[in-house]
Scaffold this motif. Sequence first.
Motif, short mmCIF file in Angstrom:
data_model
loop_
_atom_site.label_atom_id
_atom_site.label_comp_id
_atom_site.label_asym_id
_atom_site.label_seq_id
_atom_site.Cartn_x
_atom_site.Cartn_y
_atom_site.Cartn_z
N ASN A 2 -8.94 18.00 15.32
CA ASN A 2 -8.15 18.85 14.44
C ASN A 2 -8.20 20.32 14.85
N GLU A 3 -9.18 20.68 15.67
CA GLU A 3 -9.31 22.07 16.10
C GLU A 3 -8.48 22.37 17.36
N GLN A 4 -7.87 21.36 17.94
CA GLN A 4 -7.03 21.56 19.11
C GLN A 4 -5.71 22.19 18.66
N ARG A 5 -5.22 23.14 19.42
CA ARG A 5 -4.00 23.85 19.04
C ARG A 5 -2.75 22.97 19.06
N ASN A 6 -2.76 21.94 19.89
CA ASN A 6 -1.57 21.11 20.04
C ASN A 6 -1.66 19.80 19.25
N ILE A 7 -2.65 19.70 18.36
CA ILE A 7 -2.82 18.49 17.57
C ILE A 7 -2.89 18.85 16.09
N THR A 8 -2.15 18.14 15.28
CA THR A 8 -2.21 18.29 13.83
C THR A 8 -2.53 16.94 13.24
N ILE A 9 -3.58 16.89 12.42
CA ILE A 9 -3.98 15.65 11.77
C ILE A 9 -3.72 15.79 10.27
N GLN A 10 -3.01 14.81 9.74
CA GLN A 10 -2.76 14.76 8.30
C GLN A 10 -3.06 13.35 7.82
N VAL A 11 -3.86 13.26 6.77
CA VAL A 11 -4.27 11.98 6.19
C VAL A 11 -3.33 11.62 5.05
N VAL A 12 -2.86 10.39 5.07
CA VAL A 12 -2.08 9.87 3.95
C VAL A 12 -3.06 9.07 3.09
N PRO A 13 -3.38 9.56 1.90
CA PRO A 13 -4.36 8.85 1.06
C PRO A 13 -3.87 7.48 0.63
N ASN A 14 -4.81 6.56 0.45
CA ASN A 14 -4.46 5.22 -0.04
C ASN A 14 -3.78 5.29 -1.40
N SER A 15 -4.10 6.33 -2.17
CA SER A 15 -3.52 6.45 -3.51
C SER A 15 -1.99 6.62 -3.48
N VAL A 16 -1.44 6.98 -2.32
CA VAL A 16 0.01 7.10 -2.18
C VAL A 16 0.67 5.73 -2.34
N GLY A 17 -0.04 4.69 -1.91
CA GLY A 17 0.51 3.34 -1.99
C GLY A 17 1.45 3.07 -0.83
N PRO A 18 2.20 1.98 -0.89
CA PRO A 18 3.14 1.65 0.18
C PRO A 18 4.16 2.77 0.38
N HIS A 19 4.51 3.01 1.62
CA HIS A 19 5.48 4.05 1.95
C HIS A 19 6.40 3.59 3.06
N ALA A 20 7.27 4.45 3.52
CA ALA A 20 8.32 4.07 4.47
C ALA A 20 7.81 3.56 5.81
N LEU A 21 6.54 3.86 6.16
CA LEU A 21 6.01 3.41 7.44
C LEU A 21 4.70 2.63 7.26
N THR A 22 4.53 1.99 6.11
CA THR A 22 3.33 1.19 5.89
C THR A 22 3.19 0.15 6.99
N ASN A 23 2.00 0.05 7.57
CA ASN A 23 1.69 -0.90 8.65
C ASN A 23 2.53 -0.66 9.91
N THR A 24 2.99 0.55 10.10
CA THR A 24 3.79 0.88 11.27
C THR A 24 3.25 2.16 11.90
N HIS A 25 3.08 2.14 13.20
CA HIS A 25 2.69 3.32 13.94
C HIS A 25 3.90 3.76 14.75
N VAL A 26 4.19 5.06 14.73
CA VAL A 26 5.36 5.55 15.46
C VAL A 26 4.97 6.80 16.23
N MET A 27 5.45 6.88 17.46
CA MET A 27 5.23 8.04 18.31
C MET A 27 6.59 8.46 18.87
N PHE A 28 6.90 9.75 18.73
CA PHE A 28 8.15 10.27 19.25
C PHE A 28 7.87 10.95 20.58
N MET A 29 8.75 10.72 21.54
CA MET A 29 8.60 11.31 22.87
C MET A 29 9.89 12.01 23.23
N ARG A 30 9.74 13.24 23.65
CA ARG A 30 10.91 14.03 24.06
C ARG A 30 10.61 14.64 25.42
N THR A 31 11.57 14.56 26.30
CA THR A 31 11.43 15.22 27.59
C THR A 31 12.42 16.38 27.63
#
Length: 92
Positions: A2-31
Amino acid sequence: MNEQRNITIQVVPNSVGPHALTNTHVMFMRTTGGPAVAWVETGYSGELVEDAAAVERLQVRYDLVRDLALSPVESGKFIMDTLEATSCAPLT
């Protein structure tokens, strides 16, 4: 991490419940100069998404989930508090 300048970590608490990307990991790549693509993984498979409209839909869902997450500062505190509260057996 989290201390790296090019990395941002955000936790989605379990209390949020199911959401639009539950059980899905997504990575965006742009060149530089190229279209954005997304890599999507579920518990069953992984897929490269190249269709611009599909990538945009994933980006909107990602943004909605990020809005549910703790801020980067709150996430860092949550992670540290969790680590401090967790007892770990020493490695041998």
